[in-house]
Motif scaffolding. Structure first.
Motif, short mmCIF file in Angstrom:
data_model
loop_
_atom_site.label_atom_id
_atom_site.label_comp_id
_atom_site.label_asym_id
_atom_site.label_seq_id
_atom_site.Cartn_x
_atom_site.Cartn_y
_atom_site.Cartn_z
N ARG A 1 0.81 -1.21 0.00
CA ARG A 1 0.00 0.00 0.00
C ARG A 1 0.85 1.27 0.00
NH1 ARG A 1 -3.33 0.69 -2.11
NH2 ARG A 1 -4.47 2.20 -0.84
N GLY A 2 2.18 1.12 0.00
CA GLY A 2 3.06 2.28 -0.05
C GLY A 2 3.06 3.10 1.23
N MET A 3 2.92 2.44 2.39
CA MET A 3 2.88 3.13 3.68
C MET A 3 4.27 3.14 4.32
SD MET A 3 -0.55 1.41 5.31
CE MET A 3 -2.13 1.47 4.48
N ASP A 4 4.43 4.01 5.28
CA ASP A 4 5.64 4.03 6.08
C ASP A 4 5.70 2.74 6.89
OD1 ASP A 4 7.09 4.74 8.83
OD2 ASP A 4 7.85 6.08 7.26
N GLU A 5 6.92 2.22 7.09
CA GLU A 5 7.03 0.94 7.80
C GLU A 5 6.58 1.05 9.26
OE1 GLU A 5 11.75 1.20 9.05
OE2 GLU A 5 11.06 -0.32 7.62
N ASN A 6 6.66 2.25 9.83
CA ASN A 6 6.17 2.45 11.21
C ASN A 6 4.68 2.77 11.18
OD1 ASN A 6 8.70 2.07 12.55
ND2 ASN A 6 9.33 4.09 11.79
N THR A 7 3.90 1.78 10.83
CA THR A 7 2.45 1.93 10.71
C THR A 7 1.76 0.87 11.54
OG1 THR A 7 2.65 2.83 8.46
CG2 THR A 7 0.51 1.95 9.08
N SER A 8 0.71 1.26 12.23
CA SER A 8 -0.11 0.32 13.00
C SER A 8 -1.28 -0.13 12.14
CB SER A 8 -0.64 0.97 14.28
OG SER A 8 0.41 1.37 15.12
N ILE A 9 -1.57 -1.42 12.19
CA ILE A 9 -2.64 -1.99 11.36
C ILE A 9 -3.54 -2.87 12.23
CG2 ILE A 9 -3.18 -3.45 9.36
CD1 ILE A 9 -0.44 -2.74 8.23
N LEU A 10 -4.85 -2.72 12.02
CA LEU A 10 -5.83 -3.58 12.69
C LEU A 10 -6.57 -4.36 11.61
CD1 LEU A 10 -8.23 -2.47 15.56
CD2 LEU A 10 -8.80 -4.27 13.96
N VAL A 11 -6.48 -5.69 11.66
CA VAL A 11 -7.10 -6.56 10.66
C VAL A 11 -8.28 -7.29 11.31
CG1 VAL A 11 -6.76 -8.51 9.10
CG2 VAL A 11 -4.89 -6.91 9.51
N LEU A 12 -9.48 -7.07 10.77
CA LEU A 12 -10.68 -7.73 11.29
C LEU A 12 -11.15 -8.76 10.27
CD1 LEU A 12 -13.00 -7.75 13.46
CD2 LEU A 12 -14.22 -6.17 11.94
N ARG A 13 -11.16 -10.04 10.68
CA ARG A 13 -11.58 -11.08 9.75
C ARG A 13 -13.09 -10.99 9.55
NH1 ARG A 13 -13.43 -16.20 12.38
NH2 ARG A 13 -14.43 -15.45 14.28
N LEU A 14 -13.54 -11.35 8.32
CA LEU A 14 -14.96 -11.30 7.96
C LEU A 14 -15.39 -12.67 7.47
CD1 LEU A 14 -14.93 -7.93 5.97
CD2 LEU A 14 -15.54 -8.29 8.38
N LEU A 15 -16.49 -13.18 8.03
CA LEU A 15 -17.04 -14.48 7.65
C LEU A 15 -18.37 -14.30 6.94
CD1 LEU A 15 -16.41 -16.67 10.83
CD2 LEU A 15 -15.05 -16.58 8.77
N MET A 16 -18.64 -15.20 6.01
CA MET A 16 -19.96 -15.25 5.38
C MET A 16 -20.33 -16.71 5.23
SD MET A 16 -22.61 -13.75 4.24
CE MET A 16 -21.98 -12.10 4.46
N GLU A 17 -21.41 -17.10 5.90
CA GLU A 17 -21.85 -18.50 5.94
C GLU A 17 -20.72 -19.41 6.43
OE1 GLU A 17 -23.28 -19.34 2.03
OE2 GLU A 17 -25.13 -18.18 2.30
N ASN A 18 -20.05 -18.96 7.49
CA ASN A 18 -18.97 -19.70 8.15
C ASN A 18 -17.75 -19.93 7.27
OD1 ASN A 18 -20.38 -20.01 10.63
ND2 ASN A 18 -21.55 -21.72 9.75
N LYS A 19 -17.61 -19.13 6.22
CA LYS A 19 -16.43 -19.21 5.36
C LYS A 19 -15.67 -17.89 5.45
CE LYS A 19 -18.27 -22.54 2.01
NZ LYS A 19 -18.59 -22.79 0.58
N PHE A 20 -14.34 -18.01 5.49
CA PHE A 20 -13.48 -16.83 5.58
C PHE A 20 -13.55 -16.07 4.26
CE2 PHE A 20 -8.88 -15.23 5.97
CZ PHE A 20 -9.32 -14.02 6.48
N LEU A 21 -14.14 -14.89 4.29
CA LEU A 21 -14.36 -14.12 3.08
C LEU A 21 -13.22 -13.15 2.80
CD1 LEU A 21 -16.39 -13.35 0.81
CD2 LEU A 21 -17.32 -11.63 2.37
N GLY A 22 -12.75 -12.48 3.81
CA GLY A 22 -11.70 -11.48 3.64
C GLY A 22 -11.55 -10.69 4.93
N SER A 23 -11.11 -9.44 4.82
CA SER A 23 -10.87 -8.66 6.02
C SER A 23 -11.18 -7.18 5.80
CB SER A 23 -9.43 -8.82 6.49
OG SER A 23 -8.53 -8.35 5.50
N PHE A 24 -11.51 -6.52 6.90
CA PHE A 24 -11.63 -5.06 6.95
C PHE A 24 -10.41 -4.56 7.69
CE2 PHE A 24 -12.93 -1.10 8.96
CZ PHE A 24 -13.48 -0.42 7.88
N ASN A 25 -9.65 -3.67 7.06
CA ASN A 25 -8.37 -3.24 7.62
C ASN A 25 -8.38 -1.76 7.94
OD1 ASN A 25 -7.26 -5.92 6.71
ND2 ASN A 25 -7.54 -4.99 4.71
N MET A 26 -7.76 -1.42 9.06
CA MET A 26 -7.54 -0.02 9.43
C MET A 26 -6.05 0.19 9.60
SD MET A 26 -10.63 0.50 12.20
CE MET A 26 -9.91 2.05 12.73
#
Length: 512
Positions: A109-134
């Motif tokens: 994503r071209g960010m500075d290496e000193n970056t904090s990231i929060l990854v929230l997993r997302l499920l749909m019908e009990n299957k891992f769909l992807g993530s919402f990232n901050m």
């Protein structure tokens, strides 16, 4: 912030628009009031690709659709995405060295290496769909309170991502269908735009039958030798019918490997067999509300004939790998150069399928039986091939050349004539169309017609045999078996004689 109120506010924003850029930017603006954030993004996890796809992102400059940009990952990271995130539900990457995923995300994503990231997993019908990232500049920016609050809205965040992916799929299928329709219409126009040569002469009877049956739903069986133009007549039937605005789908039954017949005709589901990486719509499904042309129907394997008969009876199909039935509405036109009745008597073609297909048979005469069409056909192919070869003014057809065309037997019918004209154009390149030797065979084109005697012309072995059988048939009154029959006089078994006559295209029995 109350979890219920947070859930409501995020839901209103993230599910408020099918435009993913707008929905994500509205959500970003709301989250900025409550927690540190410089960018929010959606990623879609695709384990088969060994990658995640960036779907969209939003920053203070606005939302941006990233079009499922893939981000390849090491296999170890893919396995971690499969196992660790689905179990834990989220992952906080407050320092660049916390995990390889942090480095991959910041670099991609071209960010500075000193970056904090929060990854929230997302499920749909009990299957891992992807993530919402901050993501936010600096280290140590996200706390347990942030993950708890964001986790309260994981359901609407997952629904919004799933809806967007489905919406993209629908749009892609719609575009594909439009492309298919444009292609099919252009193919149909290409085949039917030219007036059918012989409409008023050699094919007058055929076109009368075409107009009689074109408006009906009844199946049509086109019979005739190879190269007589069965596909052109099938296209004319479609073009003159009420289904002319629908698709016209053709399939050559003899060109499909036996193991793929069901898949080509009826389609398959993803994973139905090795190599089935996605769902495939078969030809019957593509021809819904239109016409399907089954060329060389006599080449279809017996097992496939059983399944085709069921489709003709019930107007329903099942994709390979599925138990769900799909209703189809198509008009079936079949064609063959083979003797299906003879095949049915020998058990190589199903008799019940023959009856289903032969509701309205149309027999196309060979070119040698309609010599009056040859001048118009030759002129038509001269113009057509001249344009394809980039000739501004194709050469004219002289009378001697036309006489040469009229004297030939044309065993390959219209297709052979078309190829011959093209070869002549390539050789002459602007010169007049003069008699001469065929550049493909290096033999004089002139050939003796059946029943014509000329000792100066050396016949091929097949031509000589054909002439001999035809003369003998006249003497026998057309009778093949029995006393003084043709088989007895030629000292050959009746079935062997019939096979030889069929090969040499000599009509016998009811055909004669």
């Amino acid at each position: 912030m109350d979890d219920t109120d947070f859930f409501r506010q995020v839901t209103l924003r993230i599910c408020g628009s099918l435009n993913i850029e707008k929905a994500l930017f509205d959500t970003y603006e709301y989250l900025c009031r409550l927690m540190p954030v410089d960018e929010v993004s959606y990623t879609h996890f695709v384990p088969d690709m060994g990658a995640i796809q960036f779907v969209a992102c939003a920053t203070k400059e606005g939302g941006r659709n990233l079009g499922l940009t893939p981000m390849p990952m090491p296999r170890s990271l893919v396995e971690w995405m499969k196992q660790d995130i689905p179990v834990k539900g989220y992952y906080v990457l407050n320092h660049p060295n916390d995990h390889p995923l942090s480095r991959v995300l910041t670099q991609f994503r071209g960010m500075d290496e000193n970056t904090s990231i929060l990854v929230l997993r997302l499920l749909m019908e009990n299957k891992f769909l992807g993530s919402f990232n901050m993501a936010c500049a600096g280290t140590g920016r996200y706390t347990g309170a942030h993950t708890k609050l964001l986790s309260a809205a994981k359901e609407p965040l997952a629904i919004a991502l799933s809806n967007h992916l489905k919406h993209r799929e629908v749009i892609a299928l719609k575009e594909l269908k439009e492309q298919d329709n444009q292609y099919l219409k252009s193919e149909l126009n290409r085949r039917v735009s030219n007036t059918i040569i012989g409409d008023d002469f050699g094919l007058k009877g055929v076109m009368t039958q075409v107009r009689q049956v074109a408006g009906e739903k009844s199946p049509v069986l086109l019979l005739g030798e190879t190269g007589t133009g069965k596909e052109v007549i099938a296209a004319a039937l479609h073009n003159l019918s009420s289904r002319s605005t629908g698709p016209f789908v053709t399939i050559n039954c003899g060109a499909i490997p036996e193991g793929l017949v069901d898949s080509e005709l009826f389609g398959h589901e993803k994973g139905a067999f090795t190599g089935a990486v996605s769902r495939y719509r078969g030809r019957f499904e593509r021809a819904h509300k239109g016409t399907i042309f089954l060329d060389e129907i006599g080449e279809l394997p017996l097992q496939a004939q059983v399944r085709l008969l069921r489709v003709l009876q019930e107007h329903r199909i099942e994709r390979v790998g599925s138990t769900q039935t799909i209703k189809v509405d198509n008009r079936v036109i079949a064609a063959t150069h083979r003797d299906l009745e003879d095949m049915a008597s020998k058990g190589t073609f199903r008799q019940d399928l023959l009856y289903r297909l032969k509701v309205f048979p149309i027999r196309l005469p060979p070119l040698r039986d309609r010599p009056s069409d040859i001048p118009a056909l030759a002129q038509h192919f001269l113009q057509k091939k001249g344009q394809e070869l980039g000739m501004g003014h194709p050469p004219k057809i002289g009378q001697d050349f036309l006489n040469q065309l009229l004297s030939y037997h044309w065993p390959g019918n219209v297709r052979e004539l078309e190829n011959f004209i093209e070869r002549k154009l390539i050789v002459n390149r602007g010169a007049a169309m003069l008699p001469g030797k065929d550049p493909d065979t290096q033999k004089d084109l002139t050939c003796v017609q059946p029943g014509q005697d000329d000792d100066r012309v050396l016949l091929s072995l097949d031509q000589a045999i054909k002439r001999h059988i035809e003369k003998a048939m006249e003497l026998c009154g057309g009778r093949i078996e029995g006393r003084d029959g043709l088989a007895e006089r030629l000292d050959i078994k009746p079935n062997t004689l019939r096979a030889r006559m069929k090969k040499l295209d000599i009509p016998f029995g009811r055909k004669r």
